[in-house]
Motif scaffolding. Structure first.
Motif, PDB file in Angstrom:
ATOM      1  N   ARG A  30       3.856 -12.147 -13.961  1.00 50.40           N
ATOM      2  CA  ARG A  30       3.496 -13.511 -14.331  1.00 50.40           C
ATOM      3  C   ARG A  30       4.458 -14.009 -15.391  1.00 50.40           C
ATOM      4  O   ARG A  30       4.869 -13.249 -16.264  1.00 50.40           O
ATOM      5  CB  ARG A  30       2.068 -13.580 -14.881  1.00 50.40           C
TER       6      ARG A  30
ATOM      7  N   SER B 169       4.903 -16.251 -18.641  1.00 50.80           N
ATOM      8  CA  SER B 169       4.016 -16.752 -19.692  1.00 50.80           C
ATOM      9  C   SER B 169       4.812 -17.481 -20.759  1.00 50.80           C
ATOM     10  O   SER B 169       5.955 -17.132 -21.053  1.00 50.80           O
ATOM     11  CB  SER B 169       3.248 -15.589 -20.350  1.00 50.80           C
TER      12      SER B 169
ATOM     13  N   PRO C  33      -1.419 -23.451 -12.877  1.00 50.51           N
ATOM     14  CA  PRO C  33      -1.284 -22.290 -13.754  1.00 50.51           C
ATOM     15  C   PRO C  33      -2.605 -21.929 -14.406  1.00 50.51           C
ATOM     16  O   PRO C  33      -3.586 -22.692 -14.356  1.00 50.51           O
ATOM     17  CB  PRO C  33      -0.290 -22.785 -14.812  1.00 50.51           C
TER      18      PRO C  33
ATOM     19  N   ARG D 118       0.236 -19.386 -18.099  1.00 54.23           N
ATOM     20  CA  ARG D 118       0.714 -18.296 -17.249  1.00 54.23           C
ATOM     21  C   ARG D 118       0.892 -18.820 -15.833  1.00 54.23           C
ATOM     22  O   ARG D 118       0.007 -19.480 -15.284  1.00 54.23           O
ATOM     23  CB  ARG D 118      -0.268 -17.122 -17.269  1.00 54.23           C
ATOM     24  N   LEU D 119       2.025 -18.476 -15.244  1.00 52.29           N
ATOM     25  CA  LEU D 119       2.387 -18.954 -13.917  1.00 52.29           C
ATOM     26  C   LEU D 119       2.562 -17.801 -12.943  1.00 52.29           C
ATOM     27  O   LEU D 119       3.130 -16.772 -13.289  1.00 52.29           O
ATOM     28  CB  LEU D 119       3.702 -19.739 -13.981  1.00 52.29           C
TER      29      LEU D 119
ATOM     30  N   ASP E 114       7.125 -22.027  -9.454  1.00 53.62           N
ATOM     31  CA  ASP E 114       6.852 -21.646 -10.840  1.00 53.62           C
ATOM     32  C   ASP E 114       7.973 -22.098 -11.764  1.00 53.62           C
ATOM     33  O   ASP E 114       7.728 -22.540 -12.894  1.00 53.62           O
ATOM     34  CB  ASP E 114       6.653 -20.134 -10.936  1.00 53.62           C
TER      35      ASP E 114
END
Length: 224
Positions: free
Chosen positions: A26, A28, A57, A69-70, A82
């Motif tokens: 992820r 962030s 997200p 967070r993606l 993203d």
């Protein structure tokens, strides 16, 4: 749509300097809003961007910080979507005069040594209320369990061939950006810990406290 990219691709993309790839692949970012009101304004801006992109997200609003967070669940990792949303979120933060703290993004997973995953994992699913990671089949134990609400750390299972004597069987994996990992290791050693091995650095360092309890400082591998 299969626009998946690697962690390295994400980190070198233009406009992603505020972001770091941590646990569970992820990306962030931590934004220091300084107040709850400003945080709400940033979250509202993120919400509008996410709706326009149809890409949503995870956002954690606290007094003084907003953590974003993606991840693209449909490809099981990061994607070009993203990157695009990360750039837009960073731009929205700058427009609100909210600075990012690139050294702050941190991910946490809990590793458990197992000899028989089938016997162990049902207990952890029940006691935590967790679910298997997406894509886990029914034939083999899941490699990890996740909090369905997305708030608590992932628990993953390290398959062992034999018990390791004089070693704790539960350890923490702390994921940080590659630019801060070495300092985090140095700080832990200075705080009374010891370096067990750096054989796997820069992906991870194994550390132990004064009584031998282990933890790993990790960075997400740049090539997957």
């Amino acid at each position: 749509m299969n626009d998946r990219i690697s962690a390295a691709d994400f980190q070198v993309a233009e406009g992603t300097g505020d972001w770091r790839v941590t646990a569970d692949e992820r990306a962030s970012a931590v934004f220091r809003t300084g107040s709850f009101t400003t945080g709400v304004q940033l979250v509202e801006a993120i919400g509008e961007l996410a709706e326009a992109a149809n890409h949503h997200p995870d956002v954690d609003l606290r007094y003084g910080t907003v953590v974003v967070r993606l991840m693209s669940h449909d490809v099981g990792g990061l994607s070009e979507r993203d990157v695009a949303l990360a750039v837009q979120v960073s731009r929205a933060a700058r427009e609100l005069d909210v600075p990012a703290d690139p050294a702050a993004p941190t991910g946490l997973t809990i590793g458990i040594d197992v000899l028989d995953g089938r016997a162990v994992q049902p207990f952890w699913r029940a006691v935590l209320g967790y679910e298997p990671v997406v894509g886990s089949g029914s034939e083999e134990p899941a490699p990890a369990l996740v909090d369905p609400a997305g708030h608590l750390p992932t628990v993953w299972f390290q398959q062992m061939d034999a018990p390791r004597e004089q070693r704790n069987r539960v350890h923490l994996d702390v994921y940080v950006g590659p630019d801060v990992a070495a300092q985090r290791v140095a700080d832990a050693v200075a705080a009374g810990g010891r370096l067990v091995t750096d054989e796997f650095a820069p992906d991870w360092w194994v550390l132990a406290d004064a009584e031998g309890n282990e933890a790993c400082v990790c960075t997400w591998p740049v090539e997957r």
